[in-house]
Design an enzyme around this catalytic site. Structure first.
Site, PDB file in Angstrom:
ATOM      1  N   CYS A  54       4.276  17.996 -42.940  1.00 35.52           N
ATOM      2  CA  CYS A  54       5.240  17.206 -43.703  1.00 35.52           C
ATOM      3  C   CYS A  54       6.535  17.993 -43.890  1.00 35.52           C
ATOM      4  O   CYS A  54       6.568  19.208 -43.761  1.00 35.52           O
ATOM      5  CB  CYS A  54       4.686  16.903 -45.082  1.00 35.52           C
ATOM      6  N   ARG A  90       9.248  17.853 -36.663  1.00 38.66           N
ATOM      7  CA  ARG A  90       7.903  18.283 -37.057  1.00 38.66           C
ATOM      8  C   ARG A  90       6.901  17.135 -36.986  1.00 38.66           C
ATOM      9  O   ARG A  90       5.699  17.350 -37.101  1.00 38.66           O
ATOM     10  CB  ARG A  90       7.924  18.815 -38.494  1.00 38.66           C
ATOM     11  N   TRP A 144       3.208  13.568 -43.072  1.00 34.68           N
ATOM     12  CA  TRP A 144       2.340  13.496 -41.894  1.00 34.68           C
ATOM     13  C   TRP A 144       0.939  13.403 -42.472  1.00 34.68           C
ATOM     14  O   TRP A 144       0.406  14.371 -43.024  1.00 34.68           O
ATOM     15  CB  TRP A 144       2.538  14.752 -41.048  1.00 34.68           C
ATOM     16  N   ASN A 160       3.358  19.463 -49.494  1.00 33.30           N
ATOM     17  CA  ASN A 160       2.907  19.733 -48.120  1.00 33.30           C
ATOM     18  C   ASN A 160       1.567  20.434 -48.204  1.00 33.30           C
ATOM     19  O   ASN A 160       1.350  21.210 -49.132  1.00 33.30           O
ATOM     20  CB  ASN A 160       3.869  20.702 -47.417  1.00 33.30           C
ATOM     21  N   GLY A 161       0.712  20.234 -47.207  1.00 32.49           N
ATOM     22  CA  GLY A 161      -0.563  20.950 -47.182  1.00 32.49           C
ATOM     23  C   GLY A 161      -1.682  20.115 -47.779  1.00 32.49           C
ATOM     24  O   GLY A 161      -1.589  18.885 -47.845  1.00 32.49           O
ATOM     25  N   GLU A 166     -10.079  25.605 -19.379  1.00 32.36           N
ATOM     26  CA  GLU A 166      -8.885  25.412 -20.216  1.00 32.36           C
ATOM     27  C   GLU A 166      -7.808  26.446 -19.873  1.00 32.36           C
ATOM     28  O   GLU A 166      -6.620  26.109 -19.792  1.00 32.36           O
ATOM     29  CB  GLU A 166      -9.286  25.487 -21.699  1.00 32.36           C
ATOM     30  N   LYS A 184      -4.014  25.454 -18.575  1.00 31.38           N
ATOM     31  CA  LYS A 184      -2.777  25.919 -19.250  1.00 31.38           C
ATOM     32  C   LYS A 184      -1.827  26.525 -18.229  1.00 31.38           C
ATOM     33  O   LYS A 184      -0.644  26.257 -18.225  1.00 31.38           O
ATOM     34  CB  LYS A 184      -3.077  26.986 -20.302  1.00 31.38           C
ATOM     35  N   GLU A 216      -0.266  23.781 -15.822  1.00 27.77           N
ATOM     36  CA  GLU A 216       0.672  22.771 -16.319  1.00 27.77           C
ATOM     37  C   GLU A 216       2.034  23.317 -16.690  1.00 27.77           C
ATOM     38  O   GLU A 216       3.015  22.597 -16.596  1.00 27.77           O
ATOM     39  CB  GLU A 216       0.066  21.943 -17.462  1.00 27.77           C
ATOM     40  N   HIS A 239     -20.448  29.835  -3.106  1.00 25.09           N
ATOM     41  CA  HIS A 239     -20.805  28.615  -2.377  1.00 25.09           C
ATOM     42  C   HIS A 239     -19.587  27.979  -1.734  1.00 25.09           C
ATOM     43  O   HIS A 239     -19.612  26.790  -1.416  1.00 25.09           O
ATOM     44  CB  HIS A 239     -21.515  27.638  -3.326  1.00 25.09           C
ATOM     45  N   LYS A 278       3.458  14.113 -23.627  1.00 23.92           N
ATOM     46  CA  LYS A 278       2.574  14.569 -24.701  1.00 23.92           C
ATOM     47  C   LYS A 278       1.444  13.585 -24.949  1.00 23.92           C
ATOM     48  O   LYS A 278       0.318  13.969 -25.192  1.00 23.92           O
ATOM     49  CB  LYS A 278       3.389  14.783 -25.984  1.00 23.92           C
TER      50      LYS A 278
HETATM   51  C1  F6R Z   1      -3.053  19.727 -21.804  1.00 21.10           C
HETATM   52  C2  F6R Z   1      -2.951  18.508 -22.573  1.00 21.10           C
HETATM   53  C3  F6R Z   1      -3.612  17.284 -22.049  1.00 21.10           C
HETATM   54  C4  F6R Z   1      -4.241  16.502 -23.215  1.00 21.10           C
HETATM   55  C5  F6R Z   1      -4.772  15.151 -22.735  1.00 21.10           C
HETATM   56  C6  F6R Z   1      -5.471  14.399 -23.836  1.00 21.10           C
HETATM   57  O1  F6R Z   1      -2.398  20.795 -22.425  1.00 21.10           O
HETATM   58  O2  F6R Z   1      -2.342  18.497 -23.610  1.00 21.10           O
HETATM   59  O3  F6R Z   1      -4.547  17.579 -21.080  1.00 21.10           O
HETATM   60  O4  F6R Z   1      -5.268  17.269 -23.731  1.00 21.10           O
HETATM   61  O5  F6R Z   1      -3.713  14.374 -22.244  1.00 21.10           O
HETATM   62  O6  F6R Z   1      -4.622  14.188 -24.914  1.00 21.10           O
HETATM   63  P1  F6R Z   1      -5.195  13.796 -26.327  1.00 21.10           P
HETATM   64  O7  F6R Z   1      -5.956  14.977 -26.857  1.00 21.10           O
HETATM   65  O8  F6R Z   1      -4.005  13.451 -27.153  1.00 21.10           O
HETATM   66  O9  F6R Z   1      -6.113  12.627 -26.117  1.00 21.10           O
END
Ligand code: F6R
Length: 615
Positions: free
Chosen positions: A2, A27, A74, A100-101, A488, A492, A495, A511, A610
Site C-alpha cells: 500500500c 507499487r 493493496w 500499511n502491512g 526455476e 530465470k 527469460e 541419457h 507480467k
Molecule cells: C517467470 C514468470 C512466469 C509466471 C507465469 C505464471 O518469472 O513470472 O513464468 O510464473 O506466467 O504467472 P502467475 O503466477 O501470475 O500465474
C-alpha cells in the site's frame, strides 16, 4: 504494498495527497482514499479501483483543508471495495487511520471491541486500530497535551505485526501522528510544511530533505516541524538526509531495477508469509483455508495446477505434500491439463498456484478441476484476483506487489506457503509426527534471516556472472527438490539474459544431453539434498570429465563439495525440505547480473508480460 501520503502546512492538502499517491502507483494498488481536516471535521472520500475513480468522486464533492492523509490499498484483509479502502474511522468519525502491512492479532481485538459496543464498517485489520485509539482516548483526560500520542501508543501496544500507521484527529487538528513497526515511513521536511509518505518518490516534488522513521518509533508532524520518540515516549534525535536520487531511482528504492529490489525484499516477504501462521510449534494456522476434516483425512489425490515459475513452486509442493502428508500429488501444467482428459479419482483437492491470480490457463484449469468435482485451494498473491474469488480456499502468499516480469519473491513465498500447507496437512492427517513438525516450523522461522545472509554474498555471484556473460548455453542439474530448483534457476536465466539454458534431473544427463556439454558450458549443480548427495557428486564428475565447469550450490557446512566443483555458491544450512527457498537466491542473482552485464531490459524482458491473461 500500500501507499501512504500525509500533509500538514499552509497549502491545500488534497492536491498534494493525490499527487503523492500517484507517484506511489508503481507499487500496485486496488483502491484508494483520502481524509482532509476541514472546518473542525474530517471529510473522507474513498473508491475501489484506480485513482481516477477517486478523483471523480472528489470532483463531485471537493474538500478544502490544510491537513490530510491519503492511501492506496493493496488488499490483504477483505476485498478491494470502497468500504475496505482506507482511511478508516472510529465510531465517532473524529479520528481516522491509514495503515500499511498487517495487524497480526486483529481478529481477537476486533471481537473484543465489538463486544464492547464498537461498530465496524469494514473487513480490514486496519479498522481495529481506529477503535483501539478511540477506546484509549476515552480513558485519557481531555486536557492532557500529549493525549493523542498516548492513545496511539496504547493502541500500538495491543497490536502485533509488521506495519506503519498514520492517525489524524479532528480534536487535535494541528498534528498528525505516525508509527513505524517495520513497514517503511518517511517524513519530508519543508520550511513551513511537513509531509509523510511510505516511499521517497512521493516526497521528491516537495522536498529532498527527509527523515526516515525508525522501527518502533513515533513521529508527530506539525506544519514545518517533526518530533520523533520511541514507543515509551523518550525523544529520538536523528538528522534529516538529503536525497540526490532522481524520481525513477527513488521508485526502485535506490536499486537500478525492480527485479533487484524484489530479490532483496525476500527476507521481509518471507517473514510476512509466515506471520501469524506459525505461532505454535505444533500447529500451522492457515487463514483462508477451511478444508473439511473428512476431506483432509480421506484425500485420495492432490492436483497441482500452475504455469511457469508458479508451476516450479508446485513441483516443490508435490515433494513436500507427498512426503509429509502421504497423499499422491499430480502436478500439471495448467496449459496442458485443459486439453487432456484427466482422471479424477475419489476425493481430490486441486491446488491452483498463481502470483497474479489472473493467468488464463491456471484459471481455466482450476475451473476444470472444480467441474470434475475437486475442491479448489488457491495459492496466490493478489487479494480480489479472479482465482482468489473463485476458489473455495485461498492461501495468500503476501509477497507484496511484484513489478518485474521475472518472478522472484513470489516464487520463494509460494514455496513457504506450500511448505506450511504440507505441514498443516501432515499434522491433520496424522502422517507427520509432532516433533518433526516442530523441527520444520523452527527451521521455517529461521529462513528470513538465512535468506538475508545468502543475499549478502551477491558480490561473489557478480564475479561469476562476469566470467560467464559470454556463454551461449548453460545447464542446471539436481536431484529431487534440487531438480525443481534447477528448473526455476534455468527459467530465470533464460527469460532475462536470453542465454539458452536447460534444467535436467542430474541422473538423466547421460541419457542424451551430456553430448552437449563442453568446456564452454557452465553447469550449475544443486547439491543440498543429503539423501542423494553422493549420487549428485557422481553426476558432477560425469560433467567434469567432459571438461565442463561446475558451479555448485551447497550448504556452508558442506566441506566435500569444493573437491568436485570449481566454484561453490554457499547458502546457510537448513532442513533439506526447506532448502529450495535459499538455493534459488544465488541463481536469481546470477540471472540478474548476467542480464545487467548484457545490457538487457531486466524488468520488461522481450516478448514477455507480467500477467498472461490469454491462452
Ligand atoms: C517467470 C514468470 C512466469 C509466471 C507465469 C505464471 O518469472 O513470472 O513464468 O510464473 O506466467 O504467472 P502467475 O503466477 O501470475 O500465474
Amino acid at each position: 504494498m500500500c501507499g501512504i501520503m500525509g500533509y500538514i502546512g499552509p497549502r491545500q492538502a488534497l492536491p498534494i495527497l493525490l499527487d503523492g499517491l500517484r507517484r506511489l502507483e508503481y507499487r500496485g494498488y486496488d483502491s484508494a482514499g483520502v481524509a482532509v481536516l476541514a472546518d473542525g471535521r474530517i471529510e473522507t472520500r474513498k473508491a475501489a479501483g484506480k485513482l481516477a475513480v477517486l478523483e471523480s468522486a472528489i470532483a463531485d464533492r471537493p474538500i478544502a483543508g490544510r491537513a490530510g492523509i491519503g492511501h492506496t490499498r493493496w488488499a490483504t484483509h477483505g476485498h478491494p471495495t470502497e468500504a475496505n479502502a482506507h482511511p478508516h474511522g472510529d465510531c465517532t468519525g473524529r479520528c481516522v487511520v491509514i495503515h500499511n502491512g498487517i495487524i497480526e492479532n486483529y481478529l481477537p481485538l476486533r471481537e473484543r471491541l465489538q463486544a464492547a459496543g464498537h461498530r465496524f464498517r469494514s473487513d480490514t485489520d486496519t479498522e481495529v486500530v481506529a477503535h483501539l485509539i478511540e477506546e484509549a482516548l476515552e480513558a485519557i483526560p481531555s486536557g492532557r497535551p500529549d493525549r493523542m500520542e498516548a492513545a496511539v501508543r496504547e493502541a500500538v501496544r495491543q497490536t502485533r505485526g509488521a506495519y506503519a500507521i498514520v492517525v489524524m484527529s479532528a480534536d487535535d487538528p494541528e498534528r498528525i501522528v505516525a508509527v513505524r513497526m517495520i513497514s517503511p515511513l518517511i517524513v519530508g521536511l519543508g520550511p513551513d510544511e511537513t509531509l509523510l509518505a511510505s516511499d521517497i518518490p512521493a516526497l521528491l516534488p516537495y522536498t529532498r530533505d527527509v527523515l526516515v522513521i525508525g522501527d518502533g518509533e513515533m513521529a508527530v508532524i506539525e506544519a514545518g516541524r517533526v518530533t520523533l520518540a520511541d514507543l515509551d515516549g523518550r525523544p529520538v534525535a536523528r538528522r534529516p538526509e538529503h536525497i540526490t536520487w532522481d524520481a525513477a531511482m527513488a521508485e526502485k528504492g535506490g536499486y537500478p531495477h525492480f527485479m533487484l529490489k524484489e530479490i532483496y525484499e525476500q527476507p521481509r516477504a518471507l517473514h510476512e508469509t509466515m506471520m501469524g501462521r506459525l505461532d505454535r510449534d505444533d500447529e500451522v494456522t492457515l487463514d483462508g483455508v477451511a478444508l473439511p476434516e473428512d476431506l483432509v483425512r480421506r484425500l485420495d489425490k492432490v492436483w497441482v495446477v500452475a504455469c511457469g515459475t508458479a508451476f516450479h513452486a508446485g513441483l516443490v509442493g508435490r515433494w513436500l505434500i507427498e512426503h509429509l502428508a502421504r497423499v499422491p500429488v499430480e502436478p500439471d501444467l495448467a496449459s496442458e491439463l485443459r486439453y487432456r482428459d484427466p482422471l479424477i479419482v475419489g476425493r481430490t483437492l486441486a491446488v491452483a498456484i498463481s502470483q497474479s491470480g489472473e493467468t488464463a490457463d491456471t484459471l481455466a484449469a482450476a475451473r476444470e478441476a472444480r467441474r470434475r468435482g475437486s475442491r479448489v485451494l488457491a495459492v496466490t498473491n493478489v487479494v480480489g484476483s479472479t482465482l482468489a474469488r473463485e476458489a473455495d480456499d485461498v492461501l495468500f502468499i503476501r509477497a507484496g506487489p511484484e513489478i518485474a516480469v521475472a518472478s522472484t519473491k513470489a516464487y520463494t513465498t509460494m514455496l513457504v506457503a506450500l511448505q506450511m500447507l504440507a505441514i498443516h496437512l501432515g499434522l491433520r492427517r496424522g502422517t507427520l509426527a509432532s516433533a518433526r513438525a516442530a523441527a520444520l516450523i523452527g527451521a521455517l522461522r529461521h529462513l528470513p534471516l538465512q535468506a538475508q545472509q545468502a543475499l549478502e554474498r551477491s558480490a561473489e555471484v557478480e564475479v561469476l556472472a562476469r566470467r560467464w556473460v559470454g556463454a551461449e548455453h548453460a545447464f542446471f542439474i539436481g536431484r529431487g527438490l534440487d531438480y525443481a530448483v534447477a528448473m526455476e534457476g534455468s527459467l530465470k536465466l533464460k527469460e532475462i539474459s536470453y542465454l539458452h539454458s536447460e534444467a535436467l534431473a542430474a541422473g538423466e544427463l547421460k541419457h542424451g544431453t551430456l553430448a552437449l556439454v563442453t568446456p564452454q558450458t557452465p553447469v550449475f549443480a544443486l547439491a543440498t539434498q543429503r539423501t542423494v548427495y553422493e549420487k549428485t557428486i557422481s553426476n558432477i564428475q560425469e560433467v567434469r570429465a567432459r571438461g565442463a565447469e561446475v558451479i555448485a550450490v551447497a550448504y556452508d557446512d558442506d566441506a566435500e563439495i569444493a573437491k568436485y566443483a570449481q566454484t561453490v555458491l554457499r547458502i546457510p544450512p537448513t532442513d533439506d525440505l526447506l532448502a529450495p527457498v535459499l538455493a534459488i537466491l544465488p541463481l536469481q542473482l546470477f540471472a540478474y547480473h548476467v542480464a545487467a552485464l548484457r545490457g538487457h531490459d531486466i524488468d520488461q524482458p522481450r516478448n514477455l508480460a507480467k500477467s498472461v491473461t490469454v491462452e
